[in-house]
Design a protein around this motif. Structure first.
Motif, PDB file in Angstrom:
ATOM      1  N   PHE A  70       0.832  -1.194   0.000  1.00 31.60           N
ATOM      2  CA  PHE A  70       0.000   0.000   0.000  1.00 31.60           C
ATOM      3  C   PHE A  70       0.874   1.255   0.000  1.00 31.60           C
ATOM      4  N   HIS A  72       0.617   5.357   0.157  1.00 31.68           N
ATOM      5  CA  HIS A  72      -0.301   6.448   0.512  1.00 31.68           C
ATOM      6  C   HIS A  72      -0.142   7.653  -0.402  1.00 31.68           C
ATOM      7  N   TRP A  81      -4.405   3.302   5.414  1.00 34.04           N
ATOM      8  CA  TRP A  81      -4.824   1.972   4.979  1.00 34.04           C
ATOM      9  C   TRP A  81      -5.323   1.097   6.124  1.00 34.04           C
ATOM     10  N   GLN A  82      -5.507   1.653   7.302  1.00 29.56           N
ATOM     11  CA  GLN A  82      -5.850   0.841   8.462  1.00 29.56           C
ATOM     12  C   GLN A  82      -7.124   0.017   8.234  1.00 29.56           C
ATOM     13  N   ASN A  84      -8.378  -1.058   5.579  1.00 29.35           N
ATOM     14  CA  ASN A  84      -8.182  -2.091   4.558  1.00 29.35           C
ATOM     15  C   ASN A  84      -7.340  -3.241   5.097  1.00 29.35           C
ATOM     16  N   CYS A  94      -0.172  -7.994   3.924  1.00 27.76           N
ATOM     17  CA  CYS A  94      -0.447  -6.572   3.727  1.00 27.76           C
ATOM     18  C   CYS A  94       0.699  -5.743   4.301  1.00 27.76           C
ATOM     19  N   ALA A  96       2.179  -1.805   4.388  1.00 30.08           N
ATOM     20  CA  ALA A  96       1.969  -0.383   4.102  1.00 30.08           C
ATOM     21  C   ALA A  96       3.187   0.374   4.583  1.00 30.08           C
ATOM     22  N   HIS A 138      -2.929   5.128  -3.614  1.00 31.68           N
ATOM     23  CA  HIS A 138      -4.003   6.107  -3.488  1.00 31.68           C
ATOM     24  C   HIS A 138      -3.501   7.489  -3.885  1.00 31.68           C
ATOM     25  N   GLN A 305     -10.854   4.788   0.199  1.00 39.75           N
ATOM     26  CA  GLN A 305     -10.542   3.573   0.947  1.00 39.75           C
ATOM     27  C   GLN A 305     -10.891   3.696   2.415  1.00 39.75           C
ATOM     28  N   TRP A 306     -11.097   4.907   2.892  1.00 36.58           N
ATOM     29  CA  TRP A 306     -11.512   5.106   4.281  1.00 36.58           C
ATOM     30  C   TRP A 306     -13.030   5.255   4.365  1.00 36.58           C
ATOM     31  N   ALA A 309     -14.678   1.792   3.005  1.00 39.52           N
ATOM     32  CA  ALA A 309     -13.690   0.723   3.169  1.00 39.52           C
ATOM     33  C   ALA A 309     -14.268  -0.647   2.832  1.00 39.52           C
ATOM     34  N   ASN A 313     -12.652  -2.973   0.044  1.00 40.30           N
ATOM     35  CA  ASN A 313     -12.118  -4.288   0.411  1.00 40.30           C
ATOM     36  C   ASN A 313     -12.781  -5.396  -0.402  1.00 40.30           C
TER      37      ASN A 313
END
Length: 321
Positions: A70, A72, A81-82, A84, A94, A96, A138, A305-306, A309, A313
């Motif tokens: 991921f 940012h 990305w939390q 996700n 995963c 990030a 993103h 994505q937030w 989410a 996902n």
């Protein structure tokens, strides 16, 4: 034309210009840690030394056939990305990272352009010997991900772009104006009430669980690290403008999924391109990537994505099956 923008127009144009840099603050790193440096990320933080002056912070959760890396966006950090990682780590590895100059990664006199960030991502992949990597970028991170694929596609399996920068194109006159106007002084002069408004512009409806972003951004504003932040953000913007990707999109050779929030208020730039819509920009880029898929998610703004989410996902899991 961009030439019509004068000082009297700045109060209208500035919110959109600055909101891309208002998502999340960077974290200070010094012997007397600020509240931002002491901020606990939701997962164990690892560090990787890429060079004497380049140290990347990252989190590494889960396991699976794919490794999701991921990346940012502008002014953000890996906490973007939390929501996700919380879900996707059940099926995938995963990872990030904080880009150089951001979050808990090292500070330095870096170029902050797209080739620099892409090289850092590539070196990160190589140092950890990651395989079957899915790049998930993103906004600015999407533009960085595209540069990474174009420059060195080894070990990369798929590409996921969330509200990517670079699909919207700018004339040379517009790029010159951005670079001349968008300075560290402009960023530093942004008042508190405008900072709060800028955060809200990243969302269709600002969620309560994003309030910490505003709180931490205002803490950063009071710290000694704020000058570094204000110097870095305009350089990142210049880096995006100087290394566009639209003309190179046909060269992408990875399966690609593109997700945009249907209510994205930042792409396109409504002041420079009032005639464009988010779906138009999204489709213009998607049509240049052979075999790519595009999804527009309703009730979602730029920070898709937030804000959505669960939908993001689900789209990622479906695409990777």
């Amino acid at each position: 034309m961009i030439a019509i923008f004068t000082l009297k127009h700045m109060r209208f144009f500035l919110p959109v210009l600055l909101s891309l840099a208002a998502v999340l603050p960077v974290t200070a790193q010094n012997e007397n840690p600020t509240p931002m440096q002491a901020w606990q990320y939701p997962y164990e933080v690892h560090h990787l030394e890429l060079a004497d002056s380049l140290r990347l912070a990252y989190v590494d959760e889960g396991a699976g056939a794919y490794t999701l890396l991921f990346i940012h966006g502008l002014g953000s950090n890996l906490q973007a990305w939390q929501k996700n990682i919380d879900v996707l780590k059940a099926n995938y590895r995963c990872i990030a990272l904080d880009l150089p100059g951001y979050g808990k990664s090292s500070r330095g006199a870096y170029p902050f352009d797209m080739p620099f960030f892409a090289r850092a991502v590539r070196h990160f992949i190589d140092h950890l010997a990651l395989e079957n990597v899915v790049l998930v970028g993103h906004s600015m991170g999407g533009q960085i991900a595209v540069h990474t694929v174009l420059n060195s596609p080894e070990r990369l399996a798929k590409l996921l772009l969330l509200a990517p920068a670079g699909f919207e194109t700018f004339s040379q006159e517009e790029r010159d104006w951005f670079q001349n106007f968008y300075t560290s002084a402009v960023v530093k002069a942004t008042p508190e009430d405008q900072i709060i408004k800028n955060f809200h512009l990243n969302f269709h409806q600002f969620p309560d669980d994003a309030q910490f972003m505003i709180d931490d951004r205002l803490l950063l504003r009071q710290s000694s690290e704020y000058d570094d932040y204000c110097q870095m953000i305009p350089r990142c913007v210049r880096g995006m403008l100087q290394y566009p990707i639209f003309d190179q999109l046909p060269e992408l050779n990875l399966p690609t999924l593109i997700l945009y929030g249907a209510e994205d208020a930042l792409i396109p730039n409504t002041y420079l391109h009032p005639q464009l819509t988010t779906p138009q920009v999204a489709r213009a880029g998607q049509e240049r990537i052979a075999g790519s898929q595009l999804r527009l998610l309703p009730a979602a703004g730029h920070f898709v994505q937030w804000e959505q989410a669960a939908a993001v996902n689900a789209a990622i899991v479906e695409y990777l099956q």
